[in-house]
Motif scaffolding. Structure first.
Motif, mmCIF file in Angstrom:
data_model
loop_
_atom_site.group_PDB
_atom_site.id
_atom_site.type_symbol
_atom_site.label_atom_id
_atom_site.label_comp_id
_atom_site.label_asym_id
_atom_site.label_seq_id
_atom_site.Cartn_x
_atom_site.Cartn_y
_atom_site.Cartn_z
ATOM 1 N N HIS A 3 11.452 14.904 -13.843
ATOM 2 C CA HIS A 3 11.962 13.540 -13.669
ATOM 3 C C HIS A 3 13.135 13.476 -12.681
ATOM 4 O O HIS A 3 13.570 12.386 -12.309
ATOM 5 C CB HIS A 3 12.368 12.939 -15.020
ATOM 6 N N HIS A 4 13.655 14.637 -12.267
ATOM 7 C CA HIS A 4 14.724 14.646 -11.271
ATOM 8 C C HIS A 4 14.190 14.475 -9.848
ATOM 9 O O HIS A 4 14.972 14.248 -8.926
ATOM 10 C CB HIS A 4 15.504 15.960 -11.352
ATOM 11 N N ILE A 5 12.886 14.609 -9.670
ATOM 12 C CA ILE A 5 12.292 14.550 -8.336
ATOM 13 C C ILE A 5 11.529 13.237 -8.168
ATOM 14 O O ILE A 5 10.506 13.008 -8.797
ATOM 15 C CB ILE A 5 11.337 15.739 -8.097
ATOM 16 N N SER A 6 12.058 12.385 -7.299
ATOM 17 C CA SER A 6 11.424 11.097 -7.017
ATOM 18 C C SER A 6 10.659 11.179 -5.698
ATOM 19 O O SER A 6 10.887 12.096 -4.898
ATOM 20 C CB SER A 6 12.488 10.001 -6.915
ATOM 21 N N PRO A 7 9.749 10.234 -5.427
ATOM 22 C CA PRO A 7 9.063 10.217 -4.131
ATOM 23 C C PRO A 7 10.018 10.158 -2.952
ATOM 24 O O PRO A 7 9.782 10.787 -1.906
ATOM 25 C CB PRO A 7 8.191 8.960 -4.214
ATOM 26 N N ASP A 8 11.117 9.419 -3.095
ATOM 27 C CA ASP A 8 12.083 9.319 -1.997
ATOM 28 C C ASP A 8 12.791 10.649 -1.745
ATOM 29 O O ASP A 8 13.065 11.003 -0.589
ATOM 30 C CB ASP A 8 13.116 8.234 -2.311
ATOM 31 N N LEU A 9 13.079 11.410 -2.803
ATOM 32 C CA LEU A 9 13.697 12.722 -2.621
ATOM 33 C C LEU A 9 12.732 13.691 -1.944
ATOM 34 O O LEU A 9 13.144 14.496 -1.099
ATOM 35 C CB LEU A 9 14.151 13.280 -3.971
ATOM 36 N N VAL A 10 11.462 13.612 -2.302
ATOM 37 C CA VAL A 10 10.453 14.451 -1.653
ATOM 38 C C VAL A 10 10.415 14.154 -0.167
ATOM 39 O O VAL A 10 10.411 15.069 0.681
ATOM 40 C CB VAL A 10 9.067 14.224 -2.296
ATOM 41 N N GLU A 11 10.402 12.883 0.175
ATOM 42 C CA GLU A 11 10.338 12.497 1.581
ATOM 43 C C GLU A 11 11.609 12.897 2.331
ATOM 44 O O GLU A 11 11.555 13.328 3.483
ATOM 45 C CB GLU A 11 10.104 10.995 1.707
ATOM 46 N N ALA A 12 12.765 12.770 1.683
ATOM 47 C CA ALA A 12 14.024 13.165 2.320
ATOM 48 C C ALA A 12 14.015 14.655 2.661
ATOM 49 O O ALA A 12 14.435 15.055 3.755
ATOM 50 C CB ALA A 12 15.192 12.831 1.403
ATOM 51 N N ALA A 13 13.530 15.476 1.753
ATOM 52 C CA ALA A 13 13.452 16.914 2.008
ATOM 53 C C ALA A 13 12.492 17.213 3.152
ATOM 54 O O ALA A 13 12.753 18.089 3.987
ATOM 55 C CB ALA A 13 13.008 17.640 0.733
ATOM 56 N N TYR A 14 11.404 16.473 3.186
ATOM 57 C CA TYR A 14 10.414 16.661 4.252
ATOM 58 C C TYR A 14 10.994 16.291 5.611
ATOM 59 O O TYR A 14 10.788 16.990 6.609
ATOM 60 C CB TYR A 14 9.184 15.820 3.938
ATOM 61 N N GLU A 29 2.192 12.445 -7.076
ATOM 62 C CA GLU A 29 2.594 12.992 -8.379
ATOM 63 C C GLU A 29 2.490 14.512 -8.374
ATOM 64 O O GLU A 29 3.384 15.217 -8.857
ATOM 65 C CB GLU A 29 1.713 12.399 -9.485
ATOM 66 N N ALA A 30 1.407 15.020 -7.812
ATOM 67 C CA ALA A 30 1.221 16.470 -7.743
ATOM 68 C C ALA A 30 2.295 17.116 -6.871
ATOM 69 O O ALA A 30 2.812 18.205 -7.182
ATOM 70 C CB ALA A 30 -0.168 16.790 -7.204
ATOM 71 N N LEU A 31 2.644 16.449 -5.792
ATOM 72 C CA LEU A 31 3.656 16.980 -4.884
ATOM 73 C C LEU A 31 5.016 17.034 -5.585
ATOM 74 O O LEU A 31 5.768 18.017 -5.439
ATOM 75 C CB LEU A 31 3.713 16.096 -3.643
ATOM 76 N N GLN A 32 5.343 16.010 -6.350
ATOM 77 C CA GLN A 32 6.608 16.002 -7.075
ATOM 78 C C GLN A 32 6.657 17.128 -8.102
ATOM 79 O O GLN A 32 7.694 17.783 -8.276
ATOM 80 C CB GLN A 32 6.802 14.642 -7.764
ATOM 81 N N GLU A 72 0.824 -1.206 0.000
ATOM 82 C CA GLU A 72 0.000 0.000 0.000
ATOM 83 C C GLU A 72 0.865 1.266 0.000
ATOM 84 O O GLU A 72 0.489 2.278 -0.589
ATOM 85 C CB GLU A 72 -0.939 0.008 1.209
ATOM 86 N N VAL A 73 2.017 1.198 0.651
ATOM 87 C CA VAL A 73 2.922 2.338 0.663
ATOM 88 C C VAL A 73 3.482 2.576 -0.736
ATOM 89 O O VAL A 73 3.554 3.716 -1.211
ATOM 90 C CB VAL A 73 4.071 2.115 1.666
ATOM 91 N N GLU A 74 3.885 1.504 -1.404
ATOM 92 C CA GLU A 74 4.414 1.638 -2.755
ATOM 93 C C GLU A 74 3.348 2.158 -3.712
ATOM 94 O O GLU A 74 3.646 2.972 -4.600
ATOM 95 C CB GLU A 74 4.952 0.287 -3.238
ATOM 96 N N LEU A 75 2.115 1.725 -3.534
ATOM 97 C CA LEU A 75 1.025 2.217 -4.380
ATOM 98 C C LEU A 75 0.796 3.712 -4.147
ATOM 99 O O LEU A 75 0.530 4.465 -5.094
ATOM 100 C CB LEU A 75 -0.263 1.440 -4.100
ATOM 101 N N PHE A 76 0.922 4.137 -2.900
ATOM 102 C CA PHE A 76 0.698 5.552 -2.599
ATOM 103 C C PHE A 76 1.800 6.420 -3.194
ATOM 104 O O PHE A 76 1.564 7.589 -3.532
ATOM 105 C CB PHE A 76 0.609 5.770 -1.089
ATOM 106 N N LYS A 77 3.006 5.876 -3.331
ATOM 107 C CA LYS A 77 4.088 6.632 -3.959
ATOM 108 C C LYS A 77 3.728 7.019 -5.397
ATOM 109 O O LYS A 77 4.198 8.051 -5.900
ATOM 110 C CB LYS A 77 5.378 5.810 -3.958
ATOM 111 N N GLY A 78 2.923 6.201 -6.043
ATOM 112 C CA GLY A 78 2.505 6.486 -7.413
ATOM 113 C C GLY A 78 1.137 7.128 -7.513
ATOM 114 O O GLY A 78 0.568 7.204 -8.604
ATOM 115 N N SER A 79 0.601 7.588 -6.395
ATOM 116 C CA SER A 79 -0.741 8.167 -6.380
ATOM 117 C C SER A 79 -0.760 9.556 -6.996
ATOM 118 O O SER A 79 0.271 10.205 -7.192
ATOM 119 C CB SER A 79 -1.260 8.248 -4.936
ATOM 120 N N GLU A 80 -1.959 10.021 -7.290
ATOM 121 C CA GLU A 80 -2.125 11.362 -7.842
ATOM 122 C C GLU A 80 -1.610 12.421 -6.881
ATOM 123 O O GLU A 80 -1.005 13.423 -7.294
ATOM 124 C CB GLU A 80 -3.612 11.602 -8.128
ATOM 125 N N GLU A 81 -1.825 12.207 -5.577
ATOM 126 C CA GLU A 81 -1.359 13.170 -4.584
ATOM 127 C C GLU A 81 0.167 13.295 -4.582
ATOM 128 O O GLU A 81 0.707 14.410 -4.523
ATOM 129 C CB GLU A 81 -1.831 12.766 -3.185
#
Length: 321
Positions: free
Chosen positions: A105-116, A90-93, A79-88
């Protein structure tokens, strides 16, 4: 780490404290604090009595079913992996890429989370408004908070039954200490452990809280349920923040018998199903009778038995809260 202090016996029979140390450092209980605590309570001849019991406080590491079915199982956090690809997400990236003026394409879900995390760590530890925080607004924070809650739900909470059942040993230890103190008080003798302090991590508290039925939402947390879970109870930032602690206080009351109060992070919280803040101890035992009878660490964690079905609560365990 467990520390026991002998305090003067008053109306308060016993206090059991479970503390969670921050993951940012490896800490041990300090002997230097014990004389100060003893002096505060007016006690004498109190010395450090500390024991390391990883089987009790790091039960998850010794539970083979949890390690194999959850910790080392890539599908356990689907479910966590599915949420990484969610619309929410994607919009955040896209928003972060625009703010940084870099290709999307330089911004991945993991980079977003690291910054957070950099934003939240600097704010929590140094009380700084970190430049990293400028990359997020309140809506972004809600999305990332849900992602972290989703991970903890499936790794330490209600997502898989073995998560909470792995804490059976600590669950029994808690009730045994409370029953021992209540019996010693009833018999008129001295309470041998007026205060019991047990130190672990957030990974220790969340499974036990889930086993006890706290903060359980009607619907499970999934990747698709974010819009409907804005008012959810399962919020790990509030349940297990830095220096999280849970406290069980046993009171000796005339007539009906001892009563038990639960506090989380120094705030009273009612036991699930109760409106009164300090129900009778025997009532709490009746509420958890099935677990007290059947919650066995070795049986739950033995991988030789039938494997727990993936996907949460539809599994081999009969007694659920």
């Amino acid at each position: 780490m467990a520390t026991t202090l002998m305090l003067p016996k008053k109306r308060l029979i016993v206090t059991t404290v479970c503390l969670a140390l921050t993951r940012l450092c490896h800490c041990a209980a300090s002997n230097a604090n014990i004389p100060a605590i003893a002096n505060y309570f007016g006690t004498k001849d109190v010395g450090p009595r500390q024991t390391v019991n990883d089987e009790l406080m790091r039960f998850f590491a010794g539970c083979r079913r949890f390690v194999e079915d959850v910790e080392h199982n890539r599908t356990a956090l689907r479910e966590v992996e599915l949420f990484k690809g969610s619309e929410e997400m994607e919009a955040l990236q896209r928003k972060m890429a625009d703010r940084l003026q870099v290709p999307r394409h330089h911004i991945s879900p993991d980079l977003v989370e690291a910054a957070y995390f950099l934003c939240s760590y600097e704010f929590a530890i140094k009380s700084l408004h970190s430049p990293w925080c400028n990359l997020f607004d309140e809506t972004d924070a809600q999305v990332l908070e849900y992602k972290n809650d989703l991970k903890q739900y499936w790794k330490r909470g209600y997502g898989h039954s073995i998560n909470r059942k792995s804490s059976c040993t600590l669950f029994h230890n808690l009730f045994n200490r409370l029953e021992q103190a209540a019996e010693q008080s009833r018999s008129g003798g001295a309470v041998s452990e007026a205060v019991s302090v047990q130190v672990g991590h957030g990974e220790t508290l969340l499974p036990l809280l889930s086993l006890l039925g706290f903060f359980r939402d009607k619907a499970p947390l999934t990747a698709a349920s974010f819009p409907g879970q804005r008012d959810r109870s399962f919020r790990t930032g509030r349940i297990v923040p830095y220096a999280a602690n849970m406290l069980f206080v046993l009171y000796g009351c005339h007539g009906d018998g001892p009563r038990l109060q639960f506090l989380l992070n120094e705030t009273p919280v009612n036991f699930p199903g109760w409106e009164e803040p300090a129900p009778l101890l025997r009532g709490v035992r009746e509420r958890y009778a099935a677990l007290l009878q059947d919650c066995d660490f070795h049986r739950e964690c033995d991988v030789a038995t039938e494997t727990t079905a993936a996907g949460g609560d539809g599994n081999r365990h009969k007694h659920e809260l």
